[in-house]
Write a protein that holds these residues in place. Structure first.
Motif, short mmCIF file in Angstrom:
data_model
loop_
_atom_site.label_atom_id
_atom_site.label_comp_id
_atom_site.label_asym_id
_atom_site.label_seq_id
_atom_site.Cartn_x
_atom_site.Cartn_y
_atom_site.Cartn_z
N GLY A 180 -18.81 -15.58 23.26
CA GLY A 180 -17.98 -16.17 24.17
C GLY A 180 -17.15 -17.39 23.45
O GLY A 180 -17.87 -17.93 22.44
N SER A 181 -15.97 -17.36 23.51
CA SER A 181 -15.11 -18.43 23.05
C SER A 181 -15.59 -19.98 23.48
O SER A 181 -15.32 -20.79 22.94
CB SER A 181 -13.64 -18.43 23.41
N ASP A 182 -16.73 -20.10 24.20
CA ASP A 182 -17.24 -21.17 24.84
C ASP A 182 -18.60 -21.40 23.99
O ASP A 182 -19.44 -22.09 24.25
CB ASP A 182 -17.45 -21.37 26.27
N TRP A 183 -18.68 -20.22 23.19
CA TRP A 183 -19.99 -20.29 21.95
C TRP A 183 -21.25 -20.11 22.94
O TRP A 183 -22.39 -20.14 22.22
CB TRP A 183 -20.29 -21.51 21.22
N ARG A 184 -21.03 -19.48 23.96
CA ARG A 184 -22.22 -19.19 24.94
C ARG A 184 -22.49 -17.45 24.62
O ARG A 184 -21.50 -16.77 24.21
CB ARG A 184 -22.21 -19.31 26.62
N THR A 185 -23.68 -17.04 24.86
CA THR A 185 -24.04 -15.61 24.90
C THR A 185 -23.94 -15.06 25.89
O THR A 185 -24.59 -15.38 26.78
CB THR A 185 -25.41 -15.19 23.81
N TYR A 186 -23.41 -13.88 26.19
CA TYR A 186 -23.35 -13.08 27.22
C TYR A 186 -23.52 -11.57 27.08
O TYR A 186 -23.41 -11.06 26.07
CB TYR A 186 -21.86 -13.23 27.90
N VAL A 187 -24.17 -10.95 28.33
CA VAL A 187 -24.42 -9.78 28.24
C VAL A 187 -23.53 -9.07 29.46
O VAL A 187 -23.63 -9.18 30.40
CB VAL A 187 -25.68 -9.17 28.53
N LEU A 188 -22.65 -8.30 28.84
CA LEU A 188 -21.55 -7.48 29.57
C LEU A 188 -21.92 -6.10 29.75
O LEU A 188 -22.25 -5.46 28.96
CB LEU A 188 -20.30 -7.51 29.11
N CYS A 189 -21.82 -5.52 31.07
CA CYS A 189 -22.58 -3.72 31.09
C CYS A 189 -21.29 -3.30 31.66
O CYS A 189 -20.69 -3.76 32.92
CB CYS A 189 -23.80 -4.04 31.85
N HIS A 190 -20.97 -1.93 31.57
CA HIS A 190 -20.03 -1.16 32.03
C HIS A 190 -20.57 -0.07 32.61
O HIS A 190 -21.20 0.68 31.68
CB HIS A 190 -18.76 -0.86 30.87
N ASP A 191 -20.40 0.34 33.85
CA ASP A 191 -20.91 1.51 34.51
C ASP A 191 -19.93 2.60 34.34
O ASP A 191 -19.02 2.27 34.89
CB ASP A 191 -21.49 0.95 35.92
N GLU A 192 -20.34 3.50 33.74
CA GLU A 192 -19.43 4.52 33.32
C GLU A 192 -18.93 5.46 34.56
O GLU A 192 -17.99 5.79 34.54
CB GLU A 192 -19.94 5.44 32.27
N THR A 193 -20.13 5.71 35.40
CA THR A 193 -20.13 6.39 36.52
C THR A 193 -18.90 5.77 37.57
O THR A 193 -17.89 6.25 38.10
CB THR A 193 -21.12 6.80 37.25
N GLY A 194 -19.18 4.26 38.05
CA GLY A 194 -18.22 3.72 38.97
C GLY A 194 -17.19 2.84 38.38
O GLY A 194 -16.41 2.55 38.94
N ASP A 195 -17.14 2.97 36.90
CA ASP A 195 -16.03 2.45 36.13
C ASP A 195 -16.11 0.63 36.53
O ASP A 195 -15.01 0.14 37.11
CB ASP A 195 -14.74 2.87 36.44
#
Length: 77
Positions: free
Chosen positions: A57-72
């Protein structure tokens, strides 16, 4: 930041929500400066699929983002 559902600004190429560009938690927006990893997970029992992105991220932290394709829906893991 707490985990859970979030709002994501994503680049929509040939696939909808192909790659996240920024995300918002509450009133804080974090821009994504680098994609570090990408993978797909599938639940063997329910058949639900989700695409996960490990990002810097722009705050230099690491994130994990997940996208549920079924529920969008997007979530911060």
């Amino acid at each position: 930041m707490a985990s859970g559902r979030i709002e994501v600004v994503a680049y929509a190429g040939y696939r909808e929500d192909e790659c996240p560009r920024a995300f918002v938690v509450g009133e804080v927006q974090v821009d994504i400066v680098k994609l570090l990893d990408l993978w797909t997970e599938e639940n063997a029992f329910t058949g639900r699929r989700r695409r996960c992105f490990r990002v810097k991220g722009s705050d230099w932290r690491t994130y994990v983002l997940c996208h549920d394709e079924t529920g969008d829906e997007w979530a911060l893991a």
